[in-house]
Design an enzyme around this catalytic site. Structure first.
Site, short mmCIF file in Angstrom:
data_model
loop_
_atom_site.label_atom_id
_atom_site.label_comp_id
_atom_site.label_asym_id
_atom_site.label_seq_id
_atom_site.Cartn_x
_atom_site.Cartn_y
_atom_site.Cartn_z
N ASP A 1 1.40 -1.24 0.37
CA ASP A 1 0.00 -0.30 0.28
C ASP A 1 0.82 1.33 0.12
O ASP A 1 2.21 1.27 0.79
CB ASP A 1 -0.88 0.49 1.17
CG ASP A 1 -1.65 1.26 2.01
OD1 ASP A 1 -1.76 1.94 1.12
OD2 ASP A 1 -0.83 1.80 2.86
N ASP B 1 -0.92 -0.62 5.70
CA ASP B 1 -1.02 -0.19 7.25
C ASP B 1 -2.52 0.05 7.63
O ASP B 1 -3.29 0.63 9.06
CB ASP B 1 -0.66 1.42 7.42
CG ASP B 1 -1.30 2.66 6.55
OD1 ASP B 1 -2.60 1.78 5.74
OD2 ASP B 1 -1.84 3.78 6.84
N ASP C 1 -6.92 -1.27 3.77
CA ASP C 1 -6.26 -2.39 2.82
C ASP C 1 -6.33 -3.57 3.64
O ASP C 1 -5.35 -4.80 3.27
CB ASP C 1 -5.13 -2.13 2.62
CG ASP C 1 -4.04 -1.01 3.44
OD1 ASP C 1 -4.10 -1.08 4.70
OD2 ASP C 1 -3.54 -0.55 3.11
#
Ligand code: ADP
Ligand code: MG
Length: 298
Positions: free
Chosen positions: A24, A244, A248
């Protein structure tokens, strides 16, 4: 030890099969908050409080127009809650600027802020605000702005009621160890690095180029991140997804090995992740793969 929490031993021991690491971007490879990265003052710009003002000359270097631009912007942004305002105030503090108090502060939502500094009505904001004041962006500045935005930065302008004085570019900085961490993953035998992001393709491509990532999938909604991970899984023996936790967690759950970064991330992320990193260092990812392989051998 090392701030690595293994929640799923089987997934952890799949480290040997990881051929692709998907990251990410925001908050994982980058710091996740905007910073003032660059600023430009137009030639000949005259700032509120410049010569002609009855007040005695200021102590700090009034000769640097870009510092004056920052000083004026900070003065106007003092009472704003906007995240760009916070970045301006941090930059002014880091430059140890003496910031005068603005009078008559007004926020113009979605556009910027206005106020009066040293008796001069002034503003900070976007092109909409500049145009509403009848100001045009000169061609010279347009080039600078185009370059900044192509690198994924956000730009705001600074001026008085009489004219445009300059512009400032904001961006999310890469974490200090991100580039080295990606090199180390390649030494560790990971052949392919993909960055998954909801952000604009230009911004994600700029990050990928700087880090030496192999592929970018940008403009993704959270469920599209899951589809992207599934597509990567189909192409490789195994995918590690590092995030994080902001948006996601589902993608981490879809990957062979989900790695959540920053225990301060969301609870969902920590519950769906196979491995949780307590800190924010990207370098820990390659260490996780290394440990996972060793664990299996043992
Ligand atoms: P976002 O936070 O997604 O940028 P906003 O609606 O808050 O959306 O703001 C839209 C735009 O207006 C910002 O990108 C910026 O260009 C400008 N803007 C708003 N508030 C400020 C502010 N306090 N200082 C400078 N620019 C601002
Ligand atoms: Mg993120």
């Amino acid at each position: 030890a090392n701030g690595i929490l293994v929640r799923n031993r089987e997934a952890f021991e799949r480290a040997r099969d990881i051929g692709i690491v998907a990251f990410d971007k925001t908050g994982t490879l980058t710091e996740g908050k905007p910073r003032l990265l660059d600023r430009i003052a137009l030639e000949g710009a005259r700032f509120p409080g410049d010569a002609g003002d009855p007040a005695p000359p200021r102590a700090s270097p009034a000769s640097d127009p870009e510092l004056e631009l920052l000083r004026l912007a900070a003065s106007l942004e003092q009472d704003s809650e906007h995240h760009l305002a916070r970045a301006v105030l941090v930059a002014a503090e880091e430059a140890r600027l003496d910031v005068p108090t603005a009078q008559g502060f007004r926020a113009r939502p979605g556009e910027g802020v206005t106020g009066t500094v040293h008796g001069v009505p002034s503003w900070v904001g976007n092109e909409v605000l500049a145009e509403s004041l009848g100001l045009r962006i000169p061609p010279l500045l347009r080039g600078w702005v185009a370059e900044a935005t192509s690198r994924g930065r956000s730009v705001v302008y600074v001026g008085t009621e009489g004219g445009l004085l300059g512009a400032m570019a904001f961006g999310d900085r890469l974490k200090a160890d991100a580039a080295a961490a990606i090199r180390h993953l390649k030494y560790e035998g990971v052949g392919w690095i993909t960055i998954l992001s909801g952000d604009h393709p230009d911004a994600v491509r700029a990050v990928a180029a700087e880090l030496g990532a192999d592929e970018v999938k940008a403009g993704l909604l959270p469920h599209e991140k899951v589809a992207a991970v599934e597509e990567l899984e189909a192409r490789s023996r195994g995918v590690a997804m590092v995030g994080d936790g902001v948006n996601d967690a589902p993608a981490m759950a879809a990957a062979s090995l989900g790695i959540a970064m920053g225990a301060a991330g969301t609870d969902v992320a920590i519950e769906t992740a196979d491995v949780v990193l307590m800190g924010h260092e990207v370098a820990k990812v390659d260490y996780v793969l290394h440990l996972g392989k060793r664990a299996r051998r043992v």
